[in-house]
Design a protein around this motif. Structure first.
Motif, PDB file in Angstrom:
ATOM      1  N   CYS A 139       0.872  -1.175   0.000  1.00  0.00           N
ATOM      2  CA  CYS A 139       0.000   0.000   0.000  1.00  0.00           C
ATOM      3  C   CYS A 139       0.907   1.222   0.000  1.00  0.00           C
ATOM      4  O   CYS A 139       1.807   1.334   0.842  1.00  0.00           O
ATOM      5  N   THR A 140       0.693   2.132  -0.947  1.00  0.00           N
ATOM      6  CA  THR A 140       1.498   3.344  -1.061  1.00  0.00           C
ATOM      7  C   THR A 140       0.578   4.554  -1.093  1.00  0.00           C
ATOM      8  O   THR A 140      -0.377   4.599  -1.869  1.00  0.00           O
ATOM      9  N   PHE A 141       0.873   5.526  -0.234  1.00  0.00           N
ATOM     10  CA  PHE A 141       0.132   6.786  -0.179  1.00  0.00           C
ATOM     11  C   PHE A 141       1.041   7.867  -0.739  1.00  0.00           C
ATOM     12  O   PHE A 141       2.136   8.104  -0.223  1.00  0.00           O
ATOM     13  N   THR A 142       0.611   8.507  -1.823  1.00  0.00           N
ATOM     14  CA  THR A 142       1.369   9.566  -2.485  1.00  0.00           C
ATOM     15  C   THR A 142       0.529  10.832  -2.423  1.00  0.00           C
ATOM     16  O   THR A 142      -0.678  10.788  -2.699  1.00  0.00           O
ATOM     17  N   TYR A 143       1.158  11.959  -2.090  1.00  0.00           N
ATOM     18  CA  TYR A 143       0.402  13.200  -1.909  1.00  0.00           C
ATOM     19  C   TYR A 143       1.295  14.413  -2.120  1.00  0.00           C
ATOM     20  O   TYR A 143       2.525  14.324  -2.129  1.00  0.00           O
ATOM     21  N   SER A 144       0.646  15.558  -2.240  1.00  0.00           N
ATOM     22  CA  SER A 144       1.285  16.864  -2.203  1.00  0.00           C
ATOM     23  C   SER A 144       0.363  17.754  -1.384  1.00  0.00           C
ATOM     24  O   SER A 144      -0.856  17.736  -1.587  1.00  0.00           O
ATOM     25  N   THR A 178      -3.128  19.211  -2.500  1.00  0.00           N
ATOM     26  CA  THR A 178      -3.276  19.512  -3.922  1.00  0.00           C
ATOM     27  C   THR A 178      -3.488  18.240  -4.737  1.00  0.00           C
ATOM     28  O   THR A 178      -4.030  18.299  -5.835  1.00  0.00           O
ATOM     29  N   GLN A 179      -3.056  17.098  -4.181  1.00  0.00           N
ATOM     30  CA  GLN A 179      -3.283  15.807  -4.832  1.00  0.00           C
ATOM     31  C   GLN A 179      -3.097  14.683  -3.820  1.00  0.00           C
ATOM     32  O   GLN A 179      -2.424  14.857  -2.813  1.00  0.00           O
ATOM     33  N   PHE A 180      -3.721  13.542  -4.094  1.00  0.00           N
ATOM     34  CA  PHE A 180      -3.480  12.346  -3.303  1.00  0.00           C
ATOM     35  C   PHE A 180      -3.784  11.121  -4.143  1.00  0.00           C
ATOM     36  O   PHE A 180      -4.580  11.152  -5.074  1.00  0.00           O
ATOM     37  N   LYS A 181      -3.107  10.033  -3.797  1.00  0.00           N
ATOM     38  CA  LYS A 181      -3.369   8.733  -4.418  1.00  0.00           C
ATOM     39  C   LYS A 181      -2.920   7.654  -3.447  1.00  0.00           C
ATOM     40  O   LYS A 181      -1.825   7.719  -2.895  1.00  0.00           O
ATOM     41  N   ALA A 182      -3.776   6.677  -3.222  1.00  0.00           N
ATOM     42  CA  ALA A 182      -3.408   5.481  -2.464  1.00  0.00           C
ATOM     43  C   ALA A 182      -3.469   4.326  -3.448  1.00  0.00           C
ATOM     44  O   ALA A 182      -4.460   4.160  -4.159  1.00  0.00           O
ATOM     45  N   GLU A 183      -2.400   3.550  -3.505  1.00  0.00           N
ATOM     46  CA  GLU A 183      -2.313   2.459  -4.478  1.00  0.00           C
ATOM     47  C   GLU A 183      -2.005   1.148  -3.769  1.00  0.00           C
ATOM     48  O   GLU A 183      -1.165   1.111  -2.871  1.00  0.00           O
ATOM     49  N   VAL A 184      -2.715   0.095  -4.162  1.00  0.00           N
ATOM     50  CA  VAL A 184      -2.433  -1.241  -3.635  1.00  0.00           C
ATOM     51  C   VAL A 184      -1.838  -2.100  -4.745  1.00  0.00           C
ATOM     52  O   VAL A 184      -2.173  -1.943  -5.916  1.00  0.00           O
ATOM     53  N   LYS A 185      -0.945  -2.990  -4.352  1.00  0.00           N
ATOM     54  CA  LYS A 185      -0.367  -3.968  -5.275  1.00  0.00           C
ATOM     55  C   LYS A 185      -0.598  -5.342  -4.700  1.00  0.00           C
ATOM     56  O   LYS A 185      -0.517  -5.533  -3.488  1.00  0.00           O
ATOM     57  N   GLY A 186      -0.901  -6.307  -5.570  1.00  0.00           N
ATOM     58  CA  GLY A 186      -1.156  -7.669  -5.146  1.00  0.00           C
ATOM     59  C   GLY A 186      -2.619  -7.948  -4.879  1.00  0.00           C
ATOM     60  O   GLY A 186      -2.984  -9.049  -4.484  1.00  0.00           O
ATOM     61  N   ALA A 187      -3.471  -6.936  -5.078  1.00  0.00           N
ATOM     62  CA  ALA A 187      -4.900  -7.088  -4.807  1.00  0.00           C
ATOM     63  C   ALA A 187      -5.701  -6.101  -5.657  1.00  0.00           C
ATOM     64  O   ALA A 187      -5.161  -5.116  -6.154  1.00  0.00           O
ATOM     65  N   LYS A 188      -6.996  -6.391  -5.806  1.00  0.00           N
ATOM     66  CA  LYS A 188      -7.919  -5.537  -6.556  1.00  0.00           C
ATOM     67  C   LYS A 188      -8.899  -4.903  -5.561  1.00  0.00           C
ATOM     68  O   LYS A 188      -9.490  -5.603  -4.738  1.00  0.00           O
ATOM     69  N   ILE A 189      -9.061  -3.596  -5.636  1.00  0.00           N
ATOM     70  CA  ILE A 189      -9.923  -2.884  -4.692  1.00  0.00           C
ATOM     71  C   ILE A 189     -11.377  -3.331  -4.837  1.00  0.00           C
ATOM     72  O   ILE A 189     -11.935  -3.316  -5.923  1.00  0.00           O
ATOM     73  N   GLU A 190     -11.948  -3.732  -3.704  1.00  0.00           N
ATOM     74  CA  GLU A 190     -13.364  -4.111  -3.625  1.00  0.00           C
ATOM     75  C   GLU A 190     -14.191  -2.979  -3.031  1.00  0.00           C
ATOM     76  O   GLU A 190     -15.354  -2.812  -3.368  1.00  0.00           O
ATOM     77  N   HIS A 191     -13.617  -2.233  -2.098  1.00  0.00           N
ATOM     78  CA  HIS A 191     -14.295  -1.111  -1.451  1.00  0.00           C
ATOM     79  C   HIS A 191     -13.243  -0.081  -1.065  1.00  0.00           C
ATOM     80  O   HIS A 191     -12.157  -0.439  -0.612  1.00  0.00           O
ATOM     81  N   ALA A 192     -13.591   1.188  -1.237  1.00  0.00           N
ATOM     82  CA  ALA A 192     -12.699   2.257  -0.809  1.00  0.00           C
ATOM     83  C   ALA A 192     -13.533   3.492  -0.490  1.00  0.00           C
ATOM     84  O   ALA A 192     -14.603   3.687  -1.068  1.00  0.00           O
ATOM     85  N   MET A 193     -13.014   4.302   0.426  1.00  0.00           N
ATOM     86  CA  MET A 193     -13.682   5.542   0.768  1.00  0.00           C
ATOM     87  C   MET A 193     -12.638   6.548   1.210  1.00  0.00           C
ATOM     88  O   MET A 193     -11.631   6.192   1.826  1.00  0.00           O
ATOM     89  N   ALA A 194     -12.897   7.820   0.893  1.00  0.00           N
ATOM     90  CA  ALA A 194     -12.033   8.925   1.290  1.00  0.00           C
ATOM     91  C   ALA A 194     -12.862   9.867   2.159  1.00  0.00           C
ATOM     92  O   ALA A 194     -14.058  10.044   1.937  1.00  0.00           O
ATOM     93  N   TYR A 195     -12.207  10.474   3.148  1.00  0.00           N
ATOM     94  CA  TYR A 195     -12.910  11.310   4.119  1.00  0.00           C
ATOM     95  C   TYR A 195     -12.211  12.654   4.291  1.00  0.00           C
ATOM     96  O   TYR A 195     -10.982  12.721   4.296  1.00  0.00           O
ATOM     97  N   SER A 196     -12.995  13.705   4.500  1.00  0.00           N
ATOM     98  CA  SER A 196     -12.429  15.018   4.802  1.00  0.00           C
ATOM     99  C   SER A 196     -12.140  15.144   6.295  1.00  0.00           C
ATOM    100  O   SER A 196     -11.331  15.968   6.701  1.00  0.00           O
ATOM    101  N   GLN A 197     -12.810  14.328   7.113  1.00  0.00           N
ATOM    102  CA  GLN A 197     -12.567  14.294   8.555  1.00  0.00           C
ATOM    103  C   GLN A 197     -12.635  12.858   9.039  1.00  0.00           C
ATOM    104  O   GLN A 197     -13.540  12.120   8.663  1.00  0.00           O
TER     105      GLN A 197
END
Length: 175
Positions: A65-70, A108-127
């Motif tokens: 799991c990798t979280f990339t942001y600015s 200004t940007q964000f991305k969370a990436e998983v390797k070895g699996a396919k996303i079944e559910h995901a959610m992003a939150y402001s709080q």
């Protein structure tokens, strides 16, 4: 893909909940702050402003799991990443959040990436939930979900991020 809809979609979602709870149990049993990539657990990291793209990663077995942001504004914030795998190794979970609940940085940007699996559910939150406060989800148009990523949607994202949750299914087929 954020939350399945319709009668059969909810059955699919209901099947994921027990597996996610298993992952949460594994996280609770893990020692907080564990830095090892060989066991499930929570790792702290700094989210740094300055407009430069940064990444933070955790691996667990065959999964990454990798979280990339600015981000801009303020000073460093302490965040956490937690990874876990279901008992049958069929589901991988990755959660990224600010424990204080609300980030004061301007993303200004964000991305969370998983390797070895396919996303079944995901959610992003402001709080993120803390104390009496609840999770506040981003509007669906602010982010997009693919098979392996959750990321901001250019021109729609309102620059607030405090939490990301991903549940992904293993790419391996057991015989």
């Amino acid at each position: 893909m954020a939350a399945p809809t319709g009668r059969s979609g909810w059955r699919s979602w209901a099947a994921l909940v027990p597996a996610a709870l298993l992952c949460l149990a594994a996280w609770a049993a893990a020692e907080p702050g564990t830095a090892s990539d060989a066991v499930p657990g929570t790792t702290e990291f700094d989210v740094r402003p300055g407009g430069v793209v940064h990444s933070f990663s955790r691996s667990l077995g065959d999964y990454d799991c990798t979280f990339t942001y600015s981000a801009q504004g303020g000073t460093n914030e302490q965040w956490q990443m937690q990874v876990g795998v279901s008992e049958d190794n069929g589901l991988f979970s990755c959660s990224i959040w600010r424990p204080q609940g609300k980030s004061y940085l301007f993303f200004t940007q964000f991305k969370a990436e998983v390797k070895g699996a396919k996303i079944e559910h995901a959610m992003a939150y402001s709080q993120a939930a803390v104390g009496a406060q609840s999770d506040i989800p981003l509007k669906q148009e602010e982010f997009e979900i693919t098979d392996t990523t959750v990321s901001h949607r250019e021109g729609k994202f309102r620059f607030e991020l405090s939490k990301l949750v991903i549940i992904a299914k293993s790419l391996r087929d057991e015989l």
